[in-house]
Design a protein around this motif. Structure first.
Motif, short mmCIF file in Angstrom:
data_model
loop_
_atom_site.label_atom_id
_atom_site.label_comp_id
_atom_site.label_asym_id
_atom_site.label_seq_id
_atom_site.Cartn_x
_atom_site.Cartn_y
_atom_site.Cartn_z
N VAL A 40 0.35 -1.15 -0.07
CA VAL A 40 0.23 0.47 0.24
C VAL A 40 0.89 1.12 -0.27
O VAL A 40 1.71 1.02 1.32
N HIS A 41 0.63 2.17 -1.29
CA HIS A 41 1.29 3.32 -1.25
C HIS A 41 0.96 4.55 -0.53
O HIS A 41 -0.32 4.74 -0.74
N CYS A 42 1.24 5.33 0.48
CA CYS A 42 0.51 6.50 0.67
C CYS A 42 1.54 7.53 0.95
O CYS A 42 2.97 7.28 1.51
N TYR A 43 0.48 8.38 0.81
CA TYR A 43 1.57 9.87 1.04
C TYR A 43 2.42 10.19 2.16
O TYR A 43 2.27 10.29 3.16
N ASP A 44 3.06 10.49 1.56
CA ASP A 44 4.83 10.71 2.07
C ASP A 44 5.27 12.25 1.92
O ASP A 44 6.53 12.21 0.96
N PRO A 45 5.68 13.68 2.59
CA PRO A 45 5.58 14.32 1.98
C PRO A 45 7.38 15.14 3.08
O PRO A 45 7.77 16.08 2.77
N GLU A 46 7.99 13.94 3.77
CA GLU A 46 9.31 13.93 4.33
C GLU A 46 10.19 15.16 2.79
O GLU A 46 10.68 15.25 4.13
N ASN A 47 10.25 13.84 2.16
CA ASN A 47 11.23 15.11 1.00
C ASN A 47 11.30 15.86 0.83
O ASN A 47 12.11 16.42 0.25
N LYS A 48 9.68 16.48 1.18
CA LYS A 48 9.25 18.57 0.57
C LYS A 48 9.88 18.98 2.10
O LYS A 48 10.10 20.10 1.81
N ILE A 49 9.36 18.45 3.02
CA ILE A 49 9.16 19.43 4.30
C ILE A 49 9.10 18.79 5.90
O ILE A 49 9.81 19.42 6.45
N GLY A 50 10.31 17.52 5.55
CA GLY A 50 11.10 17.03 6.68
C GLY A 50 11.17 16.43 7.10
O GLY A 50 10.14 15.55 7.33
N THR A 51 11.31 16.67 8.54
CA THR A 51 10.93 15.45 9.66
C THR A 51 9.47 15.95 9.76
O THR A 51 8.52 14.24 10.31
N ALA A 52 8.36 16.47 9.46
CA ALA A 52 7.34 16.70 10.02
C ALA A 52 6.61 16.13 8.91
O ALA A 52 5.41 15.27 9.30
N GLY A 53 7.26 15.16 8.06
CA GLY A 53 6.69 14.83 6.91
C GLY A 53 6.04 13.08 7.30
O GLY A 53 5.43 12.87 7.07
N GLN A 54 7.27 12.57 7.90
CA GLN A 54 7.09 11.02 8.90
C GLN A 54 5.82 11.04 9.74
O GLN A 54 5.36 10.54 9.43
N PHE A 55 5.76 12.35 10.24
CA PHE A 55 3.87 12.45 10.77
C PHE A 55 3.06 12.48 10.05
O PHE A 55 1.78 11.68 10.28
N ILE A 56 2.58 12.75 9.38
CA ILE A 56 1.91 12.47 7.93
C ILE A 56 1.94 11.14 7.07
O ILE A 56 0.88 11.06 7.10
N TYR A 57 2.68 11.11 6.95
CA TYR A 57 2.84 9.50 6.29
C TYR A 57 1.65 8.68 7.32
O TYR A 57 1.35 7.69 7.16
N ASP A 58 3.26 8.64 8.59
CA ASP A 58 2.15 7.37 9.66
C ASP A 58 0.77 7.98 9.74
O ASP A 58 0.15 6.72 9.86
N PHE A 59 0.14 8.94 9.56
CA PHE A 59 -0.91 9.23 10.02
C PHE A 59 -1.34 8.20 8.30
O PHE A 59 -3.13 8.00 8.76
N ASN A 60 -1.45 8.68 7.58
CA ASN A 60 -2.25 8.31 5.65
C ASN A 60 -2.03 6.90 6.15
O ASN A 60 -2.48 6.03 5.41
N CYS A 61 -0.73 6.10 6.47
CA CYS A 61 -0.87 4.91 6.91
C CYS A 61 -1.98 4.15 7.89
O CYS A 61 -2.46 3.21 7.61
N ILE A 62 -2.16 5.43 9.28
CA ILE A 62 -3.38 4.34 10.10
C ILE A 62 -4.59 4.78 9.58
O ILE A 62 -5.25 3.88 9.49
N ARG A 63 -4.87 6.10 8.91
CA ARG A 63 -5.57 6.10 8.49
C ARG A 63 -6.47 5.06 7.16
O ARG A 63 -8.11 4.38 7.46
N HIS A 64 -5.18 4.57 6.20
CA HIS A 64 -5.64 3.39 5.07
C HIS A 64 -6.02 2.48 6.56
O HIS A 64 -6.75 1.91 6.16
N ALA A 65 -5.01 1.88 7.42
CA ALA A 65 -5.10 0.66 7.88
C ALA A 65 -6.76 0.77 8.69
O ALA A 65 -7.07 -0.21 8.35
#
Length: 366
Positions: free
Chosen positions: A57-82
């Motif tokens: 499952v590919h989830c949106y991950d903006p870490e490469n654009k906004i840095g460490t904060a992107g990890q939190f968004i990526y994890d949120f997107n993974c949990i939301r899908h789960a």
């Protein structure tokens, strides 16, 4: 049994420890006909929806654009899908950027979390960030039904601090058995005439202590520093040791065959990690026939026991470099390889995870 693996950047491994672990575990479980899903960052180079029988499952991950904060968004997107799936078990790898979303984890799924190392102890973090990481750790414990420790030191820490039991399952490695000396030519190296370290270039990995010892030892042989150095600390290290041509910063190397050969043919391998559990690079060094000089701490000593030389200062490093020869210690090399084959081999580790999953399915949510 439907199992999801969250908390890595994805498989196949293009990054590091958790990703390599997820790759081995997911592939092994899929081969045993479990229904396995691994969450991948959308930036991961592998774009297909399945890999060796594993659903991706590919989830949106903006870490490469906004840095460490992107990890939190990526994890949120993974949990939301789960939340929209019907997983029996969710295995979380770490807690740093996911535990703040712990309340959102699916209520019907059994949550088991590999608590990784003591992230809040990493000296690269400010006091404010360290306090947050301690808070995130507490949330990881709170929102998990079961906990996994990859070292006895972490297991004791969780018991002492949170009065929470955890199952001990270490990291794994594969014995390296087909060395190829031709690899050395690309790096202009000779067998047993260089030493090295492989690590993230971070202060708590004692890189500076090791390299100060290299300088103090005044040996002419090459010393390789393998790890990504396009960081503030990496640039600092390169500048500090630029007057010493025998200290060679290679950058990161992800080809496991190259790394195994460089370890195999080295004279000494320095392991400076001081924070966390069963470190992947330590097991890989044991599995590839390296003679290890490790930083003296409970995590390293639990694994290596007496089958290592230890250091805690630059003077210790210099002394080891000037006095130890790999060929003089075949018993240490054999003992460490036996540990890999009998305790830390990947199929043993993945089997322990399978047993853990079966056990918690019987017990249910805590």
């Amino acid at each position: 049994m439907k199992i999801a693996i969250l908390g890595s950047r994805g498989i196949p491994n293009f990054h590091g420890g958790f990703e390599q672990f997820a790759e081995y575990l997911a592939k092994d479980l899929a081969e045993k006909k479990y229904d396995v899903t691994v969450y991948n960052s959308h930036t991961h180079p592998y774009k297909k929806k399945t890999w060796n029988g594993v659903r991706i499952v590919h989830c949106y991950d903006p870490e490469n654009k906004i840095g460490t904060a992107g990890q939190f968004i990526y994890d949120f997107n993974c949990i939301r899908h789960a939340r929209k799936q019907d997983f029996d078990i969710i295995l979380q790898l770490g807690y740093t950027s996911s535990s703040v979303w712990g309340r959102l984890l699916p209520k019907k799924s059994i949550i088991t979390t590999n608590m990784d190392g003591l992230e809040w102890k990493r000296s690269k973090y400010s006091k404010k960030v360290q306090r947050f990481l301690q808070y995130a750790e507490s949330l990881g414990v709170r929102f998990s039904d079961y906990l996994i420790s990859d070292s006895e030191g972490i297991r004791e820490y969780l018991q002492d601090k949170y009065n929470k039991s955890s199952v001990f399952i270490p990291y794994g490695a594969l014995p390296f058995e087909n060395p190829d000396e031709a690899v050395l030519s690309s790096y202009k190296l000779l067998k047993n005439q260089y030493s090295l370290l492989i690590a993230r270039l971070e202060p708590e990995n004692n890189i500076e202590t090791i390299l100060d010892g290299v300088v103090l030892g005044k040996r002419a042989e090459d010393f390789l520093v393998i790890g990504k150095h396009e960081t503030t600390f990496g640039k600092y290290l390169k500048d500090k040791y630029k007057a010493y041509p025998n200290i060679k910063f290679t950058g990161a190397i992800y080809d496991i065959s190259i790394l195994n050969n460089l370890r195999w043919f080295s004279r000494l391998y320095f392991h400076g990690h001081s924070v966390g559990g069963t470190n992947p690079s330590l097991l890989e060094a044991m599995a590839s026939g390296a003679l290890i000089c490790a930083h003296e701490n409970v995590f390293n000593k639990t694994i290596l026991e007496s089958d290592s030389f230890y250091f805690s200062s630059k003077e210790d490093v210099a002394s080891l470099l000037c006095s130890i020869q790999k060929n003089d210690h075949p018993a240490i090399l054999k003992n460490n390889m036996d540990k890999i084959k009998n305790i830390y081999r990947w199929d043993i580790i993945t089997g322990q995870y399978e047993a853990h999953f079966r056990d918690i399915m019987k017990k249910g949510k805590s």
